[in-house]
Design a protein around this motif. Structure first.
Motif, short mmCIF file in Angstrom:
data_model
loop_
_atom_site.label_atom_id
_atom_site.label_comp_id
_atom_site.label_asym_id
_atom_site.label_seq_id
_atom_site.Cartn_x
_atom_site.Cartn_y
_atom_site.Cartn_z
N THR A 114 145.33 -9.10 73.74
CA THR A 114 146.05 -9.63 72.59
C THR A 114 147.00 -10.74 73.04
N ILE A 115 147.75 -10.46 74.09
CA ILE A 115 148.68 -11.48 74.59
C ILE A 115 147.91 -12.73 75.00
N GLN A 116 146.81 -12.48 75.71
CA GLN A 116 145.99 -13.60 76.18
C GLN A 116 145.45 -14.43 75.00
N GLY A 121 135.41 -17.61 75.02
CA GLY A 121 136.51 -16.74 75.47
C GLY A 121 136.00 -15.35 75.84
N VAL A 122 135.14 -14.79 74.99
CA VAL A 122 134.59 -13.46 75.26
C VAL A 122 133.82 -13.48 76.57
N TRP A 123 132.95 -14.48 76.70
CA TRP A 123 132.08 -14.55 77.88
C TRP A 123 132.91 -14.75 79.15
N LYS A 124 133.98 -15.55 79.03
CA LYS A 124 134.78 -15.87 80.21
C LYS A 124 135.57 -14.66 80.71
N SER A 125 136.11 -13.86 79.80
CA SER A 125 137.01 -12.80 80.27
C SER A 125 136.40 -11.40 80.27
N MET A 126 135.19 -11.22 79.71
CA MET A 126 134.67 -9.84 79.62
C MET A 126 134.42 -9.23 81.00
N TYR A 160 134.82 -15.19 85.13
CA TYR A 160 136.27 -15.05 85.15
C TYR A 160 136.90 -15.83 86.29
N VAL A 161 136.20 -15.86 87.45
CA VAL A 161 136.79 -16.55 88.61
C VAL A 161 136.37 -18.01 88.68
#
Lengths: 369, 316
Positions: free
Chosen positions: B249-251, B191-196, B137-138
């Motif tokens: 959802t917004i993201q 996307g899943v991996w980046k923000s989970m 994420y960072v």
């Protein structure tokens, strides 16, 4: 049958032992209360019985079966938690029905159980509410109801009244006692409040630092405490403790305290007192054994004059708690509300020694019992 | 100054007139404290107005205009709106955005919750794994996207190597970002991996807020681990899940950068999403009016979904 037997039960966290080799036999349908100051191991003991805390050593038997490694749900027990632990997202009805639903019981049976319990506890009108819409006392009833619907052989109650205000606590005490009579189950109840223990229990277990101090009926604990801790813990205001020396005058023994001579009653076991002749010990006298006038129903040879300086009077309405100073010690006497006196006055009281306690000063154990 | 003056005046005035002037000074004090509050808010609001609110309002207006960014703005009426229905790329982008959201939101939610539950146990190296899961994420998106492209390279990437050693036929091998059937999967996985990791931290906080007595009560009621998860953990995490769902959802609706880095919307239009289409129309085709109309559609889409979510949360 749900007699419970704890044999050398203990609990330790690493090097720290919080419950030391507890032996306790609880009879079927008994109402037993574990009482003691915080950190005495009473809640841990209850949680070991519940199966919420692993048993480090010893044996736990319920109904004659070894339960050490049996999961909570198979122990035929129910528990009422201090903070009620109601499921916040479920209605009162669902909270009560949940345990039975998991056990795949028929819907009709669940409904009749929940309705019965709700009727007994007078919460039928609350069944469709969620816990957050209930008052503390109502939540308490729901928590009891959740325990009741499964008809467990044993109820475990962990400080169930400690979050209620004083007035509600009084009424709930009486209700839980009635509930126990009605349900024919074994109750194990943990509290730090000696009034709850005295008023509700068949037998009280007094605990301190992970050890059982004494197990007995409320009246016996009050009249015959085995050590200074129990004597001080049970009874409010506390028993007065005074350093003393025993002396023999002819056939009688006297306890000396700051120039006062308090006769030991004739029914005391002389063989237990004799070894303490001339030695330091501690005497204990309950506040209600002080009187303004010699009571007619007490044998005069068990009475002695006791004068002291008045420090403070606390009127309770039905009586006055008189704080007095004698021999540099602060003592409490319970006297009638008609008592009149001013702070600093010398008050002349009479002490009744019939129920006096004697303790060894080193071991703090009772000499008499 | 004015306050002290008015109190002195009130003190000198006769009893009858004292009350109204006191009311007046109280009102004045209220106004004054409000002014102080607004003056503290002003610098922040100024930035918001110039860089966010202004452009948004301008875009609303532009949606009904023709503008190429240099020549004069002309009124277009609903031209841009009708054009949406004939624009095949827009329709593809619309559905791609929906697919991306519908798949990635629950997938991220499930992974974040699963990780949070695993890393809420007392396991060895817990802090290390928490950091490791949070790290994507960072980390710089550009850097990790490059690495991601290497790992999922159809010919030389380790993922396909592993699939090959597991016995998958080379001709059935997924082409990942280069394959129009797999490109969306690749982007969603990224996307899943980046923000989970981020949502895992939020779930961890939620899990730690659950009263442990509830689990004990469930134990005594006879619940097994799965039943405790369903009847205690999930409902207790309700507010957390709501927050995570709204944010995710917004993201997802405004996903752009990772697609720009991995597939550039391709192959074909297989990963082209609404924001990407807006970008193309605005800064490649310089059709600012039309791109504003697409942005308007996206705005109402996000608004509608969020309102529905809030309604459902309130019903619970």
């Amino acid at each position: 049958m749900a007699s419970i037997s704890l044999k050398k039960l203990n609990k330790s966290y690493g090097a720290l032992t919080v419950v030391h080799d507890i032996d306790l036999e609880i009879a079927d349908k008994e109402f037993i209360i574990l009482v003691g100051p915080s950190g005495c191991g009473k809640s841990t003991t209850l949680r070991m019985i519940a199966g919420l805390e692993e048993i480090s050593g010893g044996e736990l038997q319920i109904g004659g079966d070894l339960m050490n490694d049996v999961p909570s749900k198979d122990r035929d027990i129910a528990m009422v938690f201090q903070n009620y632990a109601l499921y916040p997202h479920m209605t009162v009805y669902k909270n009560m029905a949940f345990g039975l639903q998991l056990r795949k019981v028929s819907r009709d049976f669940i409904d009749s159980q929940v309705q019965d319990a709700a009727r007994i506890l007078d919460i039928t009108h609350l069944l469709n509410r969620k816990p957050k819409a209930l008052s503390g006392g109502q939540r308490q009833r729901v928590a009891l109801g959740r325990a009741m619907v499964r008809n467990p052989a044993v109820f475990l109650l962990d400080e169930p009244l400690s979050n209620l205000d004083a007035k509600l606590r009084g009424t709930m005490r009486a209700e839980i006692t009635k509930l126990h009579k009605r349900l024919h189950a074994t109750f194990i109840y943990v509290t730090h409040d000696q009034i709850e223990a005295m008023t509700m229990a068949d037998r009280i277990v007094v605990m301190k630092d992970g050890h059982i101090q004494q197990v007995d009926t409320p009246q016996n604990l009050y009249d015959r405490p085995v050590n200074m801790f129990v004597a001080g813990f049970i009874g409010a205001p506390q028993m007065n403790m005074m350093p003393s020396v025993i002396e023999r005058r002819g056939e009688r023994y006297f306890a000396l305290f700051d120039g006062r001579e308090l006769p030991l009653p004739a029914h005391f076991d002389r063989s237990r007192i004799a070894p303490y002749e001339g030695r330091d010990l501690v005497i204990g006298i309950r506040p209600e054994n002080f009187h303004e006038l010699p009571p007619a129903d007490i044998a005069p040879e068990n009475l002695a004059p006791f004068s002291a300086v008045m420090e403070l009077a606390e009127p309770m309405g039905s009586e006055i708690h008189l704080n007095i100073i004698a021999g540099g010690r602060s003592l409490i006497a319970r006297v009638s509300p008609r008592f009149r006196g001013a702070i600093g006055d010398e008050v002349k009281l009479v002490v009744d020694t019939t129920n006096m306690q004697l303790f060894d000063r080193q071991t703090e154990r009772s000499i008499l019992y | 100054m004015s306050i002290s003056n008015s109190t002195i005046a009130a003190g000198d005035a006769p009893a009858a007139s004292r009350r109204p002037s006191k009311v007046l000074s109280r009102r004045r004090r209220k106004i004054q404290s409000a002014l102080v509050a607004y003056s503290f808010l002003a610098p922040n609001f100024l930035g918001f107005a110039v860089f966010t609110l202004g452009p948004i309002l301008f875009a609303f207006v532009l949606a009904f205009m023709h503008w190429d960014g240099s020549n004069a703005i002309t009124f277009a009426g609903l031209d841009n709106f009708w054009r949406l229905f004939e624009d095949k790329v827009f329709i593809a982008a619309f559905w791609n955005t929906i697919i991306y959201t519908v798949v990635s939101v629950p997938a991220t939610l499930a992974c974040a919750l699963g990780l949070a539950i695993l890393l809420n146990q007392k396991i060895f190296g817990r802090d290390f794994f928490r950091t490791a899961m949070f790290f994507p994420y960072v980390a710089s998106l550009v850097a990790v996207a490059v690495v991601w492209n290497m790992i999922f390279n159809p010919e030389m990437g380790p993922v396909n190597m592993i699939l090959y050693t597991l016995g998958l036929d080379p001709k059935d091998m997924p082409g990942w970002a280069a394959d129009r059937h797999w490109a969306m999967v690749t982007v969603i996985l990224f996307g899943v991996w980046k923000s989970m990791g981020y949502y895992m931290v939020i779930y961890l906080a939620g899990l730690q807020g659950i009263n442990s007595e509830l689990y004990e009560a469930a134990d005594l009621d006879g619940a097994n681990s799965w039943q405790k998860f369903v009847y205690v953990t999930v409902p207790q995490l309700g507010p957390t899940t709501f927050f995570v769902t709204v944010m995710l959802t917004i993201q997802s609706f405004k996903v752009f950068d990772q697609i720009y880095m991995i597939t550039q919307g391709g192959p074909g239009t297989s990963t082209l999403v609404l924001v990407y289409h807006i970008y193309n129309e605005a800064f490649i085709s310089w059709d600012l009016g039309y791109s504003s109309m697409i942005a308007l559609v996206l705005f109402f889409l996000v608004l509608a979904v969020t309102v529905v979510q809030f309604r459902r949360q309130r019903e619970d």
